[in-house]
Design a protein around this motif. Structure first.
Motif, PDB file in Angstrom:
ATOM      1  N   ASN A 198       0.823  -1.215   0.000  1.00 37.21           N
ATOM      2  CA  ASN A 198       0.000   0.000   0.000  1.00 37.21           C
ATOM      3  C   ASN A 198       0.857   1.265   0.000  1.00 37.21           C
ATOM      4  OD1 ASN A 198      -2.387  -1.434  -0.093  1.00 37.21           O
ATOM      5  ND2 ASN A 198      -2.696  -1.399   2.113  1.00 37.21           N
ATOM      6  N   ARG A 199       1.946   1.244   0.748  1.00 36.70           N
ATOM      7  CA  ARG A 199       2.849   2.400   0.773  1.00 36.70           C
ATOM      8  C   ARG A 199       3.493   2.611  -0.590  1.00 36.70           C
ATOM      9  NH1 ARG A 199       5.508   1.282   5.200  1.00 36.70           N
ATOM     10  NH2 ARG A 199       7.211   0.185   4.185  1.00 36.70           N
ATOM     11  N   LEU A 200       3.950   1.543  -1.224  1.00 34.98           N
ATOM     12  CA  LEU A 200       4.541   1.647  -2.563  1.00 34.98           C
ATOM     13  C   LEU A 200       3.505   2.120  -3.582  1.00 34.98           C
ATOM     14  CD1 LEU A 200       6.730  -1.577  -2.598  1.00 34.98           C
ATOM     15  CD2 LEU A 200       7.555   0.781  -2.583  1.00 34.98           C
ATOM     16  N   ARG A 201       2.284   1.624  -3.458  1.00 40.30           N
ATOM     17  CA  ARG A 201       1.217   2.053  -4.365  1.00 40.30           C
ATOM     18  C   ARG A 201       0.939   3.546  -4.199  1.00 40.30           C
ATOM     19  NH1 ARG A 201      -0.051   0.879  -9.103  1.00 40.30           N
ATOM     20  NH2 ARG A 201      -0.969   2.869  -9.430  1.00 40.30           N
ATOM     21  N   THR A 202       0.975   4.026  -2.951  1.00 41.84           N
ATOM     22  CA  THR A 202       0.784   5.452  -2.687  1.00 41.84           C
ATOM     23  C   THR A 202       1.877   6.269  -3.360  1.00 41.84           C
ATOM     24  OG1 THR A 202      -0.335   5.017  -0.591  1.00 41.84           O
ATOM     25  CG2 THR A 202       0.653   7.202  -0.862  1.00 41.84           C
ATOM     26  N   TYR A 203       3.126   5.826  -3.222  1.00 46.30           N
ATOM     27  CA  TYR A 203       4.233   6.531  -3.875  1.00 46.30           C
ATOM     28  C   TYR A 203       4.074   6.514  -5.390  1.00 46.30           C
ATOM     29  CZ  TYR A 203       7.089   7.195   0.316  1.00 46.30           C
ATOM     30  OH  TYR A 203       7.572   7.611   1.520  1.00 46.30           O
ATOM     31  N   LYS A 204       3.672   5.380  -5.938  1.00 45.82           N
ATOM     32  CA  LYS A 204       3.486   5.295  -7.391  1.00 45.82           C
ATOM     33  C   LYS A 204       2.362   6.223  -7.837  1.00 45.82           C
ATOM     34  CE  LYS A 204       3.148   2.294 -11.195  1.00 45.82           C
ATOM     35  NZ  LYS A 204       3.120   1.495 -12.080  1.00 45.82           N
ATOM     36  N   ASN A 205       1.291   6.303  -7.075  1.00 45.02           N
ATOM     37  CA  ASN A 205       0.201   7.227  -7.401  1.00 45.02           C
ATOM     38  C   ASN A 205       0.681   8.672  -7.368  1.00 45.02           C
ATOM     39  OD1 ASN A 205      -1.605   5.132  -7.726  1.00 45.02           O
ATOM     40  ND2 ASN A 205      -2.488   5.338  -5.690  1.00 45.02           N
ATOM     41  N   GLN A 206       1.555   8.990  -6.417  1.00 48.25           N
ATOM     42  CA  GLN A 206       2.099  10.350  -6.336  1.00 48.25           C
ATOM     43  C   GLN A 206       2.963  10.659  -7.557  1.00 48.25           C
ATOM     44  OE1 GLN A 206       3.943  10.128  -2.471  1.00 48.25           O
ATOM     45  NE2 GLN A 206       2.096  10.820  -1.417  1.00 48.25           N
ATOM     46  N   VAL A 207       3.722   9.681  -8.029  1.00 51.60           N
ATOM     47  CA  VAL A 207       4.528   9.859  -9.244  1.00 51.60           C
ATOM     48  C   VAL A 207       3.607  10.104 -10.435  1.00 51.60           C
ATOM     49  CG1 VAL A 207       6.030   8.670 -10.894  1.00 51.60           C
ATOM     50  CG2 VAL A 207       6.533   8.548  -8.451  1.00 51.60           C
ATOM     51  N   GLU A 208       2.553   9.303 -10.546  1.00 54.74           N
ATOM     52  CA  GLU A 208       1.618   9.470 -11.664  1.00 54.74           C
ATOM     53  C   GLU A 208       0.940  10.837 -11.608  1.00 54.74           C
ATOM     54  OE1 GLU A 208      -0.809   5.971 -11.281  1.00 54.74           O
ATOM     55  OE2 GLU A 208       0.740   4.692 -12.163  1.00 54.74           O
ATOM     56  N   ASN A 209       0.587  11.283 -10.416  1.00 51.93           N
ATOM     57  CA  ASN A 209      -0.013  12.609 -10.269  1.00 51.93           C
ATOM     58  C   ASN A 209       0.981  13.704 -10.658  1.00 51.93           C
ATOM     59  OD1 ASN A 209      -2.050  14.570  -9.377  1.00 51.93           O
ATOM     60  ND2 ASN A 209      -0.585  14.962  -7.736  1.00 51.93           N
ATOM     61  N   ALA A 210       2.218  13.561 -10.230  1.00 51.87           N
ATOM     62  CA  ALA A 210       3.239  14.554 -10.573  1.00 51.87           C
ATOM     63  C   ALA A 210       3.455  14.590 -12.082  1.00 51.87           C
ATOM     64  CB  ALA A 210       4.549  14.244  -9.845  1.00 51.87           C
ATOM     65  N   PHE A 211       3.437  13.424 -12.729  1.00 44.48           N
ATOM     66  CA  PHE A 211       3.579  13.427 -14.180  1.00 44.48           C
ATOM     67  C   PHE A 211       2.376  14.088 -14.835  1.00 44.48           C
ATOM     68  CE2 PHE A 211       3.080  11.945 -18.482  1.00 44.48           C
ATOM     69  CZ  PHE A 211       4.318  12.286 -18.999  1.00 44.48           C
ATOM     70  N   ALA A 212       1.205  13.891 -14.271  1.00 48.21           N
ATOM     71  CA  ALA A 212       0.002  14.520 -14.832  1.00 48.21           C
ATOM     72  C   ALA A 212       0.135  16.042 -14.815  1.00 48.21           C
ATOM     73  CB  ALA A 212      -1.239  14.085 -14.049  1.00 48.21           C
ATOM     74  N   GLN A 213       0.816  16.576 -13.803  1.00 48.21           N
ATOM     75  CA  GLN A 213       1.035  18.027 -13.748  1.00 48.21           C
ATOM     76  C   GLN A 213       1.976  18.472 -14.870  1.00 48.21           C
ATOM     77  OE1 GLN A 213      -0.982  19.707 -11.699  1.00 48.21           O
ATOM     78  NE2 GLN A 213      -1.677  17.649 -11.207  1.00 48.21           N
ATOM     79  N   ILE A 214       2.994  17.675 -15.150  1.00 51.20           N
ATOM     80  CA  ILE A 214       3.886  17.973 -16.276  1.00 51.20           C
ATOM     81  C   ILE A 214       3.090  17.885 -17.575  1.00 51.20           C
ATOM     82  CG2 ILE A 214       5.846  17.124 -17.645  1.00 51.20           C
ATOM     83  CD1 ILE A 214       7.079  16.132 -15.040  1.00 51.20           C
ATOM     84  N   ASP A 215       2.284  16.862 -17.682  1.00 49.03           N
ATOM     85  CA  ASP A 215       1.505  16.636 -18.890  1.00 49.03           C
ATOM     86  C   ASP A 215       0.584  17.817 -19.189  1.00 49.03           C
ATOM     87  OD1 ASP A 215       0.796  14.938 -21.084  1.00 49.03           O
ATOM     88  OD2 ASP A 215      -1.082  14.477 -20.036  1.00 49.03           O
ATOM     89  N   VAL A 216      -0.021  18.386 -18.168  1.00 44.95           N
ATOM     90  CA  VAL A 216      -0.887  19.556 -18.356  1.00 44.95           C
ATOM     91  C   VAL A 216      -0.085  20.698 -18.976  1.00 44.95           C
ATOM     92  CG1 VAL A 216      -2.122  21.384 -17.096  1.00 44.95           C
ATOM     93  CG2 VAL A 216      -2.545  18.984 -16.553  1.00 44.95           C
ATOM     94  N   GLN A 217       1.113  20.927 -18.471  1.00 49.71           N
ATOM     95  CA  GLN A 217       1.940  22.026 -18.985  1.00 49.71           C
ATOM     96  C   GLN A 217       2.459  21.721 -20.388  1.00 49.71           C
ATOM     97  OE1 GLN A 217       1.706  24.814 -17.487  1.00 49.71           O
ATOM     98  NE2 GLN A 217       0.605  23.817 -15.826  1.00 49.71           N
ATOM     99  N   LEU A 218       2.797  20.464 -20.642  1.00 54.65           N
ATOM    100  CA  LEU A 218       3.240  20.103 -21.995  1.00 54.65           C
ATOM    101  C   LEU A 218       2.106  20.310 -22.994  1.00 54.65           C
ATOM    102  CD1 LEU A 218       5.337  16.865 -21.374  1.00 54.65           C
ATOM    103  CD2 LEU A 218       6.182  19.179 -21.823  1.00 54.65           C
ATOM    104  N   LYS A 219       0.895  19.914 -22.614  1.00 51.77           N
ATOM    105  CA  LYS A 219      -0.253  20.129 -23.501  1.00 51.77           C
ATOM    106  C   LYS A 219      -0.444  21.619 -23.755  1.00 51.77           C
ATOM    107  CE  LYS A 219      -2.995  16.072 -22.362  1.00 51.77           C
ATOM    108  NZ  LYS A 219      -4.187  15.603 -21.668  1.00 51.77           N
ATOM    109  N   ARG A 220      -0.281  22.416 -22.710  1.00 52.82           N
ATOM    110  CA  ARG A 220      -0.421  23.862 -22.858  1.00 52.82           C
ATOM    111  C   ARG A 220       0.607  24.379 -23.866  1.00 52.82           C
ATOM    112  NH1 ARG A 220      -1.948  28.708 -20.702  1.00 52.82           N
ATOM    113  NH2 ARG A 220      -0.310  30.233 -20.304  1.00 52.82           N
TER     114      ARG A 220
END
Length: 195
Positions: A22-44
């Motif tokens: 569960n802890r590793l899954r939480t960290y992986k979700n945080q990585v995916e969320n952080a990438f989503a923030q990059i993705d928003v800016q790249l799309k922009r």
């Protein structure tokens, strides 16, 4: 009595493994969320580029090759971002994204350098606004990249430490790749001051 002890040990091990998972899954979700923030800016950024090219096209008829190169680089970057979006942190996808974005930044740099040679283009209000928006977006991408890399570092640290390493390998949590800057070495070089 021995069966109860063995059962208790198994239950403790299962609870321990689930907690680590569960802890590793939480960290992986945080990585995916952080990438989503990059993705928003790249799309922009990707959305701003065609507008910038259209404004420049009106002034730079003799620079069609440069404008087409920017559009091709944008298309490649959009495709690479789509691939990376499917699997943030995967080495191949992140590497392709970094290469595509570096090529796009290089082409954009060429376009902006050429725009300097056209005073009327440089003075165009739409061009100035788009240039400012792209600069702002570049800054946001840099901040989002840093946040992403911090999350990847946390995940990689957690997944590579014993005993979490055991659960990470059994559950298929692979090492994730960080995103490097899209600036080339020359742009990142520290300016030399001489008197």
């Amino acid at each position: 009595m021995t069966a109860y002890i063995a059962l208790a040990v198994v239950v403790v091990i299962v609870i321990w493994a689930v907690a680590i998972y569960n802890r590793l899954r939480t960290y992986k979700n945080q990585v995916e969320n952080a990438f989503a923030q990059i993705d928003v800016q790249l799309k922009r950024r990707h959305d701003l580029i065609p507008n910038l090219v259209e404004v420049a096209r009106g002034y730079m008829q003799h620079e069609a090759q440069t404008l087409e190169a920017v559009i091709r680089a944008r298309s490649t970057a959009v495709s690479a971002a789509d691939e990376a979006r499917q699997s943030p942190g995967q080495a191949q996808a992140m590497g392709a994204l970094m290469v595509a974005e570096q090529a796009l930044v290089g082409q954009m740099g060429r376009l902006m350098a050429l725009a300097e040679a056209y005073p009327t283009l440089k003075a165009d209000a739409r061009m100035q606004q788009l240039s400012e928006e792209i600069t702002s977006t570049e800054n946001r991408i840099g901040f989002a990249r840093q946040a992403y890399n911090d999350q990847v570092l946390d995940f990689n640290n957690e997944a590579s430490q014993f005993p979490d390493l055991i659960v990470a390998r059994l559950a298929g949590f692979a090492h994730m790749e960080m995103l490097q800057s899209t600036q080339n070495e020359q742009e990142r070089a520290i300016p030399q001051v001489k008197f």
